[in-house]
Design an enzyme around this catalytic site. Structure first.
Site, PDB file in Angstrom:
ATOM      1  CE1 TYR A 258      -0.313   9.424   3.196  1.00  0.00           C
ATOM      2  CE2 TYR A 258      -1.311  11.373   1.793  1.00  0.00           C
ATOM      3  CZ  TYR A 258      -0.629   9.901   1.995  1.00  0.00           C
ATOM      4  OH  TYR A 258      -1.066   8.979   1.058  1.00  0.00           O
TER       5      TYR A 258
ATOM      6  CG  ASP B  78       5.229   3.674  -0.601  1.00  0.00           C
ATOM      7  OD1 ASP B  78       4.387   3.244  -1.643  1.00  0.00           O
ATOM      8  OD2 ASP B  78       5.959   4.676  -0.804  1.00  0.00           O
TER       9      ASP B  78
END
EC number: 5.4.99.12
Length: 247
Positions: free
Chosen positions: A111, A53
């Site tokens: 992540y 994003d």
């Protein structure tokens, strides 16, 4: 020839990874650079392991593309980096099998989410870590995280507008470690839903300040309702760290 590349990028000035009309994106910059290198008026399609994003960074994003050029694999990073903007870098390139797919061949993703807990905001960190100055109980955050490890339906931990029907995912590892200026969350899993890592980070921070108890995370999972879980942590603290493949 199919080429597999590992890239990094500073997400601060990008409107995410995927091409969007009239907006600066990572994919757009990659495809423009490849078009120049191929002396082509048409785009060279680039496939990534997944989208990130707006504001989200990557230390180890993986892409693939097909090329007729006979440039040695070890020269590709030099060729592309000469054409790419300073906030994208190709770290490694290798020739891949024709059946390799950056997204569908991936078996695990990692992540990391960075939080700095200093009393006052640091202007030099504002785009690269989440400023969270509340006192945190790290042990409670770790206890809460344990409920998320394993295979679960993560409906409560993804954006309500997510169109994916199957929301079952497997989390292999999830923990918080203390850093010099705050905390780092490391999470690995089979795959992640839209905003899933950010919602997990935000929810565990809620556990850290005592807004929820660690055991409430279990009931959040069972609710299968986005409103049951905690806040969505901002994108600028998130990094796609690594993508794993069988070979």
């Amino acid at each position: 020839m199919r080429l597999k590349c590992t890239i990094s990028y500073d997400g601060h000035l990008f409107n995410g990874y995927q091409v969007q009309p009239g907006k600066r994106t990572v994919q757009d910059e990659l495809e423009k650079a490849l078009a120049v290198l191929h002396k082509s008026k048409d785009r060279i399609p680039v496939v990534s392991s997944g989208r990130t994003d707006s504001g989200v960074h990557a230390a180890g994003q993986v892409i693939h593309f097909d090329t007729p050029l006979s440039i040695p694999a070890e020269r590709w990073p030099y060729a592309l980096n000469a054409l790419l903007p300073d906030d994208i870098a190709v770290k490694q390139a290798e020739i891949a099998d024709d059946g390799f797919h950056a997204r569908f061949s991936a078996v695990k993703k990692e992540y990391r989410y960075f939080v700095y807990t200093e009393k006052h905001p640091d202007v030099f960190k504002r785009h690269y870590a989440y400023h969270f100055s509340y006192r945190l109980n790290v042990q409670d955050m770790r206890e809460a995280a344990k409920h998320l490890i394993g295979t679960h339906d993560f409906t409560s931990f993804c954006a309500a507008k997510t169109e994916v029907q199957d929301k079952v995912r497997t989390i292999y590892e999830l923990d918080w470690t203390e850093t010099a200026d705050g905390l780092q969350m490391r999470i690995t899993g089979s795959g992640f839903l839209y905003n899933m890592v950010r919602i997990i980070a935000g929810t565990l921070l809620d556990a850290g300040i005592g807004k929820i108890s660690p055991d409430e995370v279990k009931s959040m999972l069972e609710a299968k309702d986005r409103e049951a879980a905690g806040r969505t942590a901002p994108g600028h603290g998130l990094y796609l760290w690594n993508v794993y493949y069988d070979n």
